[in-house]
Scaffold this active site. Structure first.
Site, short mmCIF file in Angstrom:
data_model
loop_
_atom_site.label_atom_id
_atom_site.label_comp_id
_atom_site.label_asym_id
_atom_site.label_seq_id
_atom_site.Cartn_x
_atom_site.Cartn_y
_atom_site.Cartn_z
N HIS A 95 53.81 20.28 17.03
CA HIS A 95 52.50 20.52 16.43
C HIS A 95 51.88 19.22 15.92
O HIS A 95 50.71 18.93 16.22
CB HIS A 95 52.63 21.51 15.28
CG HIS A 95 51.36 21.70 14.51
ND1 HIS A 95 50.42 22.66 14.84
CD2 HIS A 95 50.86 21.05 13.43
CE1 HIS A 95 49.41 22.59 13.99
NE2 HIS A 95 49.66 21.61 13.12
N GLU A 96 52.65 18.46 15.15
CA GLU A 96 52.11 17.21 14.59
C GLU A 96 51.81 16.19 15.69
O GLU A 96 50.83 15.45 15.60
CB GLU A 96 53.08 16.63 13.56
CG GLU A 96 53.32 17.53 12.36
CD GLU A 96 52.05 17.94 11.63
OE1 GLU A 96 51.05 17.20 11.71
OE2 GLU A 96 52.05 19.00 10.98
N HIS A 99 48.47 16.47 17.35
CA HIS A 99 47.32 15.82 16.70
C HIS A 99 47.11 14.41 17.27
O HIS A 99 45.97 13.96 17.42
CB HIS A 99 47.54 15.75 15.19
CG HIS A 99 47.42 17.08 14.51
ND1 HIS A 99 46.34 17.92 14.70
CD2 HIS A 99 48.22 17.72 13.62
CE1 HIS A 99 46.49 19.01 13.97
NE2 HIS A 99 47.62 18.92 13.32
N HIS A 103 43.85 13.16 19.33
CA HIS A 103 43.18 11.90 19.01
C HIS A 103 43.02 11.04 20.25
O HIS A 103 41.96 10.45 20.51
CB HIS A 103 43.98 11.17 17.93
CG HIS A 103 43.33 9.92 17.43
ND1 HIS A 103 43.99 8.73 17.29
CD2 HIS A 103 42.05 9.68 17.03
CE1 HIS A 103 43.17 7.81 16.84
NE2 HIS A 103 41.99 8.35 16.67
#
Length: 233
Positions: A95-96, A99, A103
């Site tokens: 999940h992280e 990100h 980006h």
């Protein structure tokens, strides 16, 4: 009194969801990943699979302090997630890391929360000054802001918080969706490492953002109605 009731309701909801989230993560931490990969290895594979070679993976202290920092291009994982070889660690790491993928791919919503952070920090500082002034009396508040201006500023500041909270939601939901699809496609979760467990973990984590957004909206509406009611007098 109404404001304290709002805070109380959402505070209790946060405690319930937070407690359940920790409980589930402990439960899912006992379920190993299908291929024995650690959270750090999951993050690294996801970055390479998406052509993100300039992002670093860091181990940080704390319980669930996991986040992606777009300024430093680092995926920061708690030690339990970084070294964990279980479904919970894999889900959080993926999940992280998503990100970072957002980006890198210039996902439309991903830049907005970061852009609002400075404005949110300024709003928090202003609100602190207003509430300190209110605590010590109208004399001190009047030296900071006029009694007519203060309510407008409070509404504006909570408007910023609410906007930030709701803009964050599609970013978090998209990251969870991408993460779940990827860990299933790559075989990190399978029959023995149930994919449904990873899905439940991320769904619970996402619910904390929903509660925060609704709490912020409720507080904004309270101050807005109070301001409108005061202006009608």
């Amino acid at each position: 009194m109404m404001l304290w009731l709002i805070f109380g309701i959402f505070f209790i909801l946060c405690l319930i969801v937070g407690s359940r989230l920790k409980s589930k993560f402990r439960e899912y931490s006992a379920i190993p990943t299908a291929n024995g990969m650690s959270g750090a290895e999951v993050a690294r594979k996801m970055l390479y699979d998406h052509g993100c070679y300039d992002v670093n993976i860091m181990s940080v202290q704390g319980t669930l302090p996991d986040h992606y920092n777009p300024q430093t291009k680092t995926v920061n994982l708690s030690q339990d997630v970084y070294y964990g070889t279980n479904v919970a660690a894999a889900a959080v790491a993926a999940h992280e890391t998503c990100h970072a993928v957002q980006h890198a791919n210039a996902y439309a919503w991903s830049g907005l929360p970061s852009a609002l952070v400075p404005l949110q920090n300024i709003s928090a500082t202003i609100l602190n000054k207003i509430f300190i002034g209110m605590f010590f009396g109208s004399f001190l508040l009047g030296s900071l802001f006029s009694m007519q201006t203060a309510p407008l500023i409070i509404v504006a500041c909570y408007g910023v918080f609410t906007l930030f909270a709701f803009i964050t939601l599609p970013v978090e939901f998209d990251a969870s969706s991408r993460a779940l699809a990827w860990i299933q496609r790559t075989g990190i979760t399978d029959y023995y490492s149930p994919h449904s467990k990873a899905e439940k973990a991320l769904r619970l984590a996402a619910s904390t953002y929903v509660i925060a957004a609704l709490s912020s909206l409720a507080t904004l509406l309270y101050y807005l109605f109070a301001l409108l009611g005061h202006s009608d007098e």
